[in-house]
Design a protein around this motif. Structure first.
Motif, PDB file in Angstrom:
ATOM      1  N   LEU A 260       0.549  -1.356   0.270  1.00 45.16           N
ATOM      2  CA  LEU A 260      -0.194   0.149   0.234  1.00 45.16           C
ATOM      3  C   LEU A 260       0.731   1.110   0.049  1.00 45.16           C
ATOM      4  CD1 LEU A 260      -2.652  -0.578   2.599  1.00 45.16           C
ATOM      5  CD2 LEU A 260      -3.028  -0.370  -0.426  1.00 45.16           C
ATOM      6  N   GLY A 261       2.060   1.577   0.004  1.00 43.21           N
ATOM      7  CA  GLY A 261       3.404   1.864  -0.353  1.00 43.21           C
ATOM      8  C   GLY A 261       3.539   2.527   1.233  1.00 43.21           C
ATOM      9  N   PHE A 262       3.676   1.285   2.120  1.00 41.42           N
ATOM     10  CA  PHE A 262       4.852   1.607   2.990  1.00 41.42           C
ATOM     11  C   PHE A 262       4.850   0.326   3.340  1.00 41.42           C
ATOM     12  CE2 PHE A 262       0.132   1.780   4.374  1.00 41.42           C
ATOM     13  CZ  PHE A 262       0.028   1.302   5.277  1.00 41.42           C
ATOM     14  N   TRP A 263       5.987   0.313   4.579  1.00 44.77           N
ATOM     15  CA  TRP A 263       6.458  -0.682   4.516  1.00 44.77           C
ATOM     16  C   TRP A 263       6.104  -1.254   6.479  1.00 44.77           C
ATOM     17  CZ3 TRP A 263      10.360  -4.289   2.422  1.00 44.77           C
ATOM     18  CH2 TRP A 263      10.031  -4.187   0.862  1.00 44.77           C
ATOM     19  N   LEU A 264       6.971  -2.267   7.068  1.00 40.00           N
ATOM     20  CA  LEU A 264       6.083  -2.076   8.459  1.00 40.00           C
ATOM     21  C   LEU A 264       7.558  -2.543   8.880  1.00 40.00           C
ATOM     22  CD1 LEU A 264       2.207  -3.225   8.430  1.00 40.00           C
ATOM     23  CD2 LEU A 264       3.320  -0.843   9.375  1.00 40.00           C
ATOM     24  N   LEU A 265       7.755  -1.989  10.218  1.00 39.94           N
ATOM     25  CA  LEU A 265       9.110  -3.074  10.848  1.00 39.94           C
ATOM     26  C   LEU A 265       8.871  -2.611  12.918  1.00 39.94           C
ATOM     27  CD1 LEU A 265      12.037  -0.812  10.478  1.00 39.94           C
ATOM     28  CD2 LEU A 265      11.237  -3.101   8.310  1.00 39.94           C
ATOM     29  N   SER A 266       8.888  -4.135  12.587  1.00 42.91           N
ATOM     30  CA  SER A 266       8.154  -4.319  14.021  1.00 42.91           C
ATOM     31  C   SER A 266       9.343  -5.144  15.266  1.00 42.91           C
ATOM     32  CB  SER A 266       7.173  -5.329  13.895  1.00 42.91           C
ATOM     33  OG  SER A 266       7.479  -6.572  12.790  1.00 42.91           O
ATOM     34  N   ARG A 267      10.679  -5.490  14.541  1.00 45.52           N
ATOM     35  CA  ARG A 267      11.377  -5.993  15.578  1.00 45.52           C
ATOM     36  C   ARG A 267      12.450  -4.744  16.538  1.00 45.52           C
ATOM     37  NH1 ARG A 267      14.298 -11.051  12.721  1.00 45.52           N
ATOM     38  NH2 ARG A 267      12.757 -12.266  12.719  1.00 45.52           N
TER      39      ARG A 267
ATOM     40  N   ARG B 204      20.699   6.640   6.371  1.00 44.63           N
ATOM     41  CA  ARG B 204      19.773   6.144   4.845  1.00 44.63           C
ATOM     42  C   ARG B 204      18.053   6.388   5.102  1.00 44.63           C
ATOM     43  NH1 ARG B 204      22.872   1.050   3.834  1.00 44.63           N
ATOM     44  NH2 ARG B 204      22.926   1.038   6.525  1.00 44.63           N
ATOM     45  N   PHE B 205      17.573   6.382   6.620  1.00 47.54           N
ATOM     46  CA  PHE B 205      17.048   6.454   6.373  1.00 47.54           C
ATOM     47  C   PHE B 205      15.626   8.419   7.513  1.00 47.54           C
ATOM     48  CE2 PHE B 205      17.049   1.596   7.874  1.00 47.54           C
ATOM     49  CZ  PHE B 205      15.601   1.912   7.010  1.00 47.54           C
ATOM     50  N   GLY B 206      15.212   8.360   6.419  1.00 46.15           N
ATOM     51  CA  GLY B 206      15.059  10.571   6.586  1.00 46.15           C
ATOM     52  C   GLY B 206      13.354  10.423   6.763  1.00 46.15           C
ATOM     53  N   LYS B 207      12.980  11.722   6.576  1.00 43.53           N
ATOM     54  CA  LYS B 207      11.509  12.296   6.602  1.00 43.53           C
ATOM     55  C   LYS B 207      10.891  12.682   5.265  1.00 43.53           C
ATOM     56  CE  LYS B 207      10.791  12.031  11.331  1.00 43.53           C
ATOM     57  NZ  LYS B 207       9.745  12.322  11.958  1.00 43.53           N
ATOM     58  N   ASP B 208      11.869  13.068   4.460  1.00 46.53           N
ATOM     59  CA  ASP B 208      11.757  13.292   3.362  1.00 46.53           C
ATOM     60  C   ASP B 208      10.039  13.414   2.961  1.00 46.53           C
ATOM     61  OD1 ASP B 208      10.765  13.640   0.318  1.00 46.53           O
ATOM     62  OD2 ASP B 208      11.046  11.632  -0.450  1.00 46.53           O
ATOM     63  N   PHE B 209       8.725  14.099   3.423  1.00 53.04           N
ATOM     64  CA  PHE B 209       8.013  14.616   3.902  1.00 53.04           C
ATOM     65  C   PHE B 209       6.871  14.640   2.758  1.00 53.04           C
ATOM     66  CE2 PHE B 209       3.990  17.288   5.699  1.00 53.04           C
ATOM     67  CZ  PHE B 209       3.622  16.194   6.632  1.00 53.04           C
ATOM     68  N   PRO B 210       7.489  15.272   1.804  1.00 57.93           N
ATOM     69  CA  PRO B 210       7.226  16.409   0.420  1.00 57.93           C
ATOM     70  C   PRO B 210       5.892  14.471  -0.228  1.00 57.93           C
ATOM     71  CG  PRO B 210       8.240  17.210   0.908  1.00 57.93           C
ATOM     72  CD  PRO B 210       8.809  16.665   1.756  1.00 57.93           C
ATOM     73  N   GLY B 211       8.246  13.629   0.327  1.00 60.74           N
ATOM     74  CA  GLY B 211       7.194  12.825  -1.022  1.00 60.74           C
ATOM     75  C   GLY B 211       6.968  11.742  -0.212  1.00 60.74           C
ATOM     76  N   ASN B 212       6.408  11.491   1.232  1.00 60.55           N
ATOM     77  CA  ASN B 212       5.858  10.723   1.956  1.00 60.55           C
ATOM     78  C   ASN B 212       3.921  10.672   2.013  1.00 60.55           C
ATOM     79  OD1 ASN B 212       4.599  10.400   4.538  1.00 60.55           O
ATOM     80  ND2 ASN B 212       6.094   9.810   5.367  1.00 60.55           N
ATOM     81  N   ILE B 213       3.953  12.057   1.556  1.00 58.18           N
ATOM     82  CA  ILE B 213       2.973  12.891   1.400  1.00 58.18           C
ATOM     83  C   ILE B 213       2.188  12.372   0.172  1.00 58.18           C
ATOM     84  CG2 ILE B 213       0.738  15.037   1.311  1.00 58.18           C
ATOM     85  CD1 ILE B 213       1.401  13.603   4.617  1.00 58.18           C
ATOM     86  N   ARG B 214       2.703  13.090  -1.251  1.00 62.80           N
ATOM     87  CA  ARG B 214       3.261  12.533  -2.572  1.00 62.80           C
ATOM     88  C   ARG B 214       2.668  10.615  -2.560  1.00 62.80           C
ATOM     89  NH1 ARG B 214       7.513  13.162  -4.783  1.00 62.80           N
ATOM     90  NH2 ARG B 214       7.592  15.374  -3.724  1.00 62.80           N
ATOM     91  N   ARG B 215       2.791   9.905  -1.761  1.00 60.18           N
ATOM     92  CA  ARG B 215       3.123   8.673  -1.373  1.00 60.18           C
ATOM     93  C   ARG B 215       1.885   8.541  -1.268  1.00 60.18           C
ATOM     94  NH1 ARG B 215       8.104   8.522  -2.170  1.00 60.18           N
ATOM     95  NH2 ARG B 215       9.055   8.662   0.613  1.00 60.18           N
ATOM     96  N   ARG B 216       1.283   8.391  -0.016  1.00 61.18           N
ATOM     97  CA  ARG B 216      -0.220   8.625   1.057  1.00 61.18           C
ATOM     98  C   ARG B 216      -1.288   8.766   0.140  1.00 61.18           C
ATOM     99  NH1 ARG B 216       2.013  10.463   6.368  1.00 61.18           N
ATOM    100  NH2 ARG B 216      -0.564  10.271   6.497  1.00 61.18           N
ATOM    101  N   TYR B 217      -0.461  10.582  -0.878  1.00 58.61           N
ATOM    102  CA  TYR B 217      -2.547  10.673  -1.566  1.00 58.61           C
ATOM    103  C   TYR B 217      -2.425  11.283  -2.444  1.00 58.61           C
ATOM    104  CZ  TYR B 217      -4.029  11.997   3.978  1.00 58.61           C
ATOM    105  OH  TYR B 217      -4.028  11.526   5.100  1.00 58.61           O
ATOM    106  N   GLY B 218      -1.158  11.650  -3.431  1.00 60.56           N
ATOM    107  CA  GLY B 218      -1.336  11.992  -4.901  1.00 60.56           C
ATOM    108  C   GLY B 218      -0.941  13.188  -4.638  1.00 60.56           C
ATOM    109  N   GLU B 219      -0.508  14.045  -5.346  1.00 59.13           N
ATOM    110  CA  GLU B 219      -0.031  15.640  -5.788  1.00 59.13           C
ATOM    111  C   GLU B 219      -0.671  16.568  -4.764  1.00 59.13           C
ATOM    112  OE1 GLU B 219       2.932  16.250  -7.279  1.00 59.13           O
ATOM    113  OE2 GLU B 219       3.166  13.953  -7.484  1.00 59.13           O
TER     114      GLU B 219
END
Ligand code: HEM
Length: 411
Positions: free
Chosen positions: A45-52, A64-79
């Motif tokens: 669905l456009g996201f991965w889950l880490l649980s351990r 190598r893990f950042g926030k990239d908020f605009p990209g995050n929102i685009r992937r969740r909601y579109g443009e």
């Protein structure tokens, strides 16, 4: 509502639906399955889950893990959603920014949260807890959420921000509808409308507060931030308003839920409540265990800025990754018998405050508020009971886990 289905190795498919009432009531059986069957889980669905625990700790600390908020929102909601007021405001806060903006904004407020400054607040916070209990003591009943767990952290953060007493009434009864923006499941149009209205109202108020503190400076955080804004390019007006709103929201709802979820957990394992009554010196460590057992923040998000291998699985660059703090907290590889509440558990290091550069700025304050609330409760209301403890009224939020109400009675 989105439901993700993938074959799990346990025969039945793994279905992730974080707003399903059954999941909200008890997310922990699902987390156990995830950790065992698919610890690095591509939901599709456009996201991965880490649980351990180890993997969550790794993702929160690795650059190598950042926030990239605009990209995050685009992937969740579109443009087109970056301009929704609730998204635009969140997008200017340290919570979702990467360095160097994150470093700059966090640096401006972190002085107010040093261990020394927080320790100095102890007598004031204890007096505030007593004041809230005085208001209800003779009644023999309260709603723990409304009368204590919400009011206390709101007053504390109002004090820190310099919000005058005569402006506080609406905050003391209000409830937050914007927290859903943090959930991985997208908000509906109706939810956006409500959250946008709340964002606009609070932005207007915080502008007014900044104006007041420009005219009448005081020894408070808003005055410090206004000075930074006036000093030039260190803080824009939009950032000023958005980060005050962040501090206000982050400063109370999570702590409200530490108190509510914690008291509920203690009463569902009454022998643990009994232990605290008999030995209140256990309380500071018990707060860590309560944070672990039913964390008021269940997850936070990151974005892969490059391909990253986690536990043998490569997550490609540009993916949203959800670190399930609540699942990490019940990892049997770290915590023996993780589903048991044990207020005497030693060296508990819950993942509830996150880790790495975004580690919760208010962690010490939240711990102090929790310690003083539970100390006052065992001292002053040792016979307190929670009549509805077997049918708790959970809020329909996944990320911010908490109760709508928690009725209590005592003799
Ligand atoms: C960040 C949890 C109380 C202010 C965070 C994060 C978590 C968290 C998990 C990191 C999010 C991420 O990595 O993306 C909690 C919990 C609390 C609590 C469980 C109470 C039990 C507070 C309080 C304040 C506060 C009382 C302020 C008065 C903040 C701020 C950030 C933050 C400003 C952003 C820090 C950054 O991005 O550098 N909190 N929090 N929190 N918290 Fe808390």
């Amino acid at each position: 509502m989105n439901v993700t289905t993938r074959p799990g190795t346990g025969g039945t498919p793994l279905a992730f639906n974080p707003l399903d009432p059954a999941f909200i009531a008890d997310p922990y059986p699902f987390y156990h399955r995830l950790r065992e069957e698919a610890p690095v889980f591509n939901t599709g669905l456009g996201f991965w889950l880490l649980s351990r625990y180890e993997d969550v700790a790794f993702a929160l600390r690795d650059k190598r893990f950042g926030k990239d908020f605009p990209g995050n929102i685009r992937r969740r909601y579109g443009e087109d959603r970056m301009h929704e007021p609730v998204i635009a405001s969140l997008g200017r806060t340290m919570l979702v920014l990467d360095p160097p903006d994150h470093t700059r904004l966090r640096g401006l407020v972190s002085k107010a949260f040093t261990a020394r400054r927080i320790a100095d607040m102890r007598p004031r916070i204890r007096a505030l807890v007593d004041e809230q209990l005085d208001r209800v003591a003779d009644k023999g009943a309260m709603d723990v959420i409304r009368d204590l767990a919400h009011r206390l952290p709101v007053i504390v953060i109002c004090d820190m921000l310099g919000i005058p007493e005569e402006h506080r009434a609406a905050f003391l009864v209000g409830s937050n509808v914007s927290g859903r923006v943090l959930d991985p499941v997208p908000m509906s149009r109706e939810e956006f409308d409500k959250a946008n209205a709340q964002t606009e109202a609070s932005s207007a108020y915080f502008d007014q507060l900044c104006e007041l503190r420009r005219r009448e400076p005081r020894d408070d955080l808003t005055t410090e931030l206004v000075r930074a804004e006036e000093a030039g390019d260190r803080l824009s007006t939009e950032e000023l308003r958005a980060n005050i709103a962040l501090l206000f929201g982050a400063g109370h709802e999570t702590t409200t839920n530490l108190i509510g979820n914690g008291l509920l957990a203690l009463h569902r394992s009454p022998e643990q409540w009994q232990r605290l009554k008999e030995d209140p010196s256990l309380i500071p460590d018990a707060i860590e265990e309560l944070l672990r057992f039913d964390s008021s923040v269940q997850m936070t998000g990151r974005v892969t800025m490059a391909d990253v291998e986690v536990a043998g699985v490569t997550i490609p660059a540009g993916q949203n990754v959800i670190t399930l703090l609540g699942a990490a907290n019940r990892d049997p590889a770290i915590f023996a018998d993780p589903d048991r509440l044990d207020v005497g558990r030693e060296n508990v290091r819950p993942m509830s405050f996150g880790g790495g550069i975004h580690h919760c700025l208010g962690a010490q304050l939240a711990r102090l508020e929790g310690e003083l609330v539970f100390t006052a409760l065992v001292e002053r209301l040792p016979n307190l009971e929670l009549p509805g403890k077997n049918e708790p009224d959970w809020r329909q939020n996944f990320t911010l886990r908490g109760l709508n109400k928690l009725p209590a009675v005592w003799h």
